[in-house]
Write an enzyme that holds these catalytic residues in place. Structure first.
Site, mmCIF file in Angstrom:
data_model
loop_
_atom_site.group_PDB
_atom_site.id
_atom_site.type_symbol
_atom_site.label_atom_id
_atom_site.label_comp_id
_atom_site.label_asym_id
_atom_site.label_seq_id
_atom_site.Cartn_x
_atom_site.Cartn_y
_atom_site.Cartn_z
ATOM 1 N N ASP A 34 0.830 -1.320 0.430
ATOM 2 C CA ASP A 34 -0.512 -0.091 0.388
ATOM 3 C C ASP A 34 0.930 1.203 -0.004
ATOM 4 O O ASP A 34 1.847 1.504 0.622
ATOM 5 C CB ASP A 34 -0.813 -0.066 1.546
ATOM 6 C CG ASP A 34 -1.917 1.300 1.218
ATOM 7 O OD1 ASP A 34 -1.930 1.206 0.153
ATOM 8 O OD2 ASP A 34 -2.668 1.227 2.254
ATOM 9 N N HIS A 51 2.574 3.402 -9.741
ATOM 10 C CA HIS A 51 2.190 2.394 -10.016
ATOM 11 C C HIS A 51 3.616 0.902 -10.090
ATOM 12 O O HIS A 51 3.939 0.129 -10.069
ATOM 13 C CB HIS A 51 1.036 1.614 -10.551
ATOM 14 C CG HIS A 51 -0.324 1.956 -9.624
ATOM 15 N ND1 HIS A 51 -0.745 1.204 -8.157
ATOM 16 C CD2 HIS A 51 -1.295 2.918 -10.265
ATOM 17 C CE1 HIS A 51 -1.171 2.236 -8.078
ATOM 18 N NE2 HIS A 51 -2.263 3.222 -8.944
ATOM 19 N N LEU A 150 5.934 -17.420 -5.268
ATOM 20 C CA LEU A 150 5.468 -16.121 -5.909
ATOM 21 C C LEU A 150 4.193 -15.667 -6.117
ATOM 22 O O LEU A 150 3.211 -16.255 -7.085
ATOM 23 C CB LEU A 150 5.726 -14.735 -6.802
ATOM 24 C CG LEU A 150 5.393 -13.260 -7.002
ATOM 25 C CD1 LEU A 150 5.095 -13.153 -5.673
ATOM 26 C CD2 LEU A 150 6.213 -12.514 -8.161
#
Length: 335
Positions: A34, A51, A150
């Site tokens: 975040d 981002h 992952l």
């Protein structure tokens, strides 16, 4: 930017890592990454740049995790709730994801070298078809790798995942693969998107927010939760070390809680099997009570038949999920 950055820790980082590794280490760490948008505002750059910097930080964090012998990482990349953001931002995130999965497919040698298995957890049907296809190709290309994992949660919320798992069990009952009496907490866990992974030992959320935002609600009931104020693109090796230290300080009570839950779950399943057997004998027996030995044998037989049904159902469920990905890769090859 590569998914896996090459490079070793510097001397001070190595010394710190060795000290940490003398204690109990988390094997599976989850991240709520975040702060990308706040980072963009702070640096006065476009949201998309925030981002992009966030993805670059993920690649760096994965390198730290590998050097710390953390072999499984789960990240909250895109929530279903994020579809409510502006069209420009959502389109930008879809395009960024597409670029990164295309890049991943170009890095297969590097992923194979490190044995990295990529899994994408979420409702892929909510995504653009071309992105679905790139994701499917990446997942299929790496699914035999088994050194590290992952898990990318994309088009995901925990409530959606749990509802989907309930729907999968209902499908199993409708298909005659399992009985309604086979439905349990343990079976629901094995129907989640994350069923191939152990629950996270440690969950980290950055940016100062102290909520889970519908992420891994089922899986983190006995995980160490660490909330850190740093924005995700500014995350550092030392922030990760701090979180691991907090995990180590709380390891003993967390492990005790996990063990107690596991024992309670086994006892609950045993009692459920006994109740089902009693009901079965009442309705289909010859009316004569069984002695203790024969009753125990009947219970073992019932448990074995239930476990066989469950395994057959889980195999059919995995086949259904694998077929969905295979069909997408076939469509991509024909496009």
């Amino acid at each position: 930017m590569s998914w896996i950055r090459e490079g070793e820790l510097n001397l001070i980082e190595k010394l710190s890592a060795n000290i940490l590794k003398a204690g109990p280490m988390p094997k599976h760490v989850a991240f709520i990454m975040d702060g990308n948008r706040r980072y963009a505002r702070k640096r006065q750059v476009e949201r998309q740049e925030g981002h992009t910097q966030g993805f670059d930080k993920l690649a760096e964090t994965l390198r730290w995790c590998l050097n710390l012998s953390i072999h499984e990482v789960t990240v909250y990349a895109f929530s279903i709730e994020n579809f409510k953001r502006s069209k420009d931002e959502v389109d930008g995130l879809m395009e960024l994801a597409k670029q990164k999965f295309i890049r991943l497919l170009e890095e297969q040698d590097n992923l194979e070298k490190h044995g990295v298995c990529i899994r994408v957890l979420g409702d892929l049907t909510l995504l653009p078809l071309d992105l679905q296809q790139h994701i499917a190709r990446a997942v299929v290309a790496t699914r035999t790798h088994n050194k590290c994992f992952l898990n990318v949660c994309f088009a995901y919320t925990s409530r959606h995942e749990i509802a989907n798992a309930v729907g999968e069990m209902a499908w199993g009952v409708e298909q005659g693969l399992i009985k309604s009496s086979d439905v349990s907490e343990a079976l629901l866990s094995r129907c989640l998107y994350s069923s191939n992974s152990p629950n996270p030992d440690l969950l980290i959320r950055t940016s100062g927010e102290v909520r889970l935002s519908d992420f891994l609600l089922w899986q983190t009931s006995h995980s160490c939760l660490v909330f850190q104020s740093v924005l995700w693109p500014e995350y550092s090796f030392w922030n990760l070390c701090d979180a691991i230290l907090q995990y180590q300080l709380n390891h003993r009570p967390l492990q005790k809680a996990r063990d107690q839950h596991r024992e309670g779950q086994a006892l609950q399943q045993h009692e459920a099997d006994r109740a089902c057997l009693a009901d079965l004998l009442q309705h289909h027996g010859n009316g004569k009570p069984l002695d203790a030995q024969r009753r125990q044998e009947a219970l073992l037989n019932y448990t074995a038949s239930r476990e066989e049904r469950v395994q057959d159902f889980l195999g059919a469920l995995q086949h259904k999920r694998d077929s969905f990905l295979t069909d997408l890769t076939s469509q991509a090859a024909l496009a």
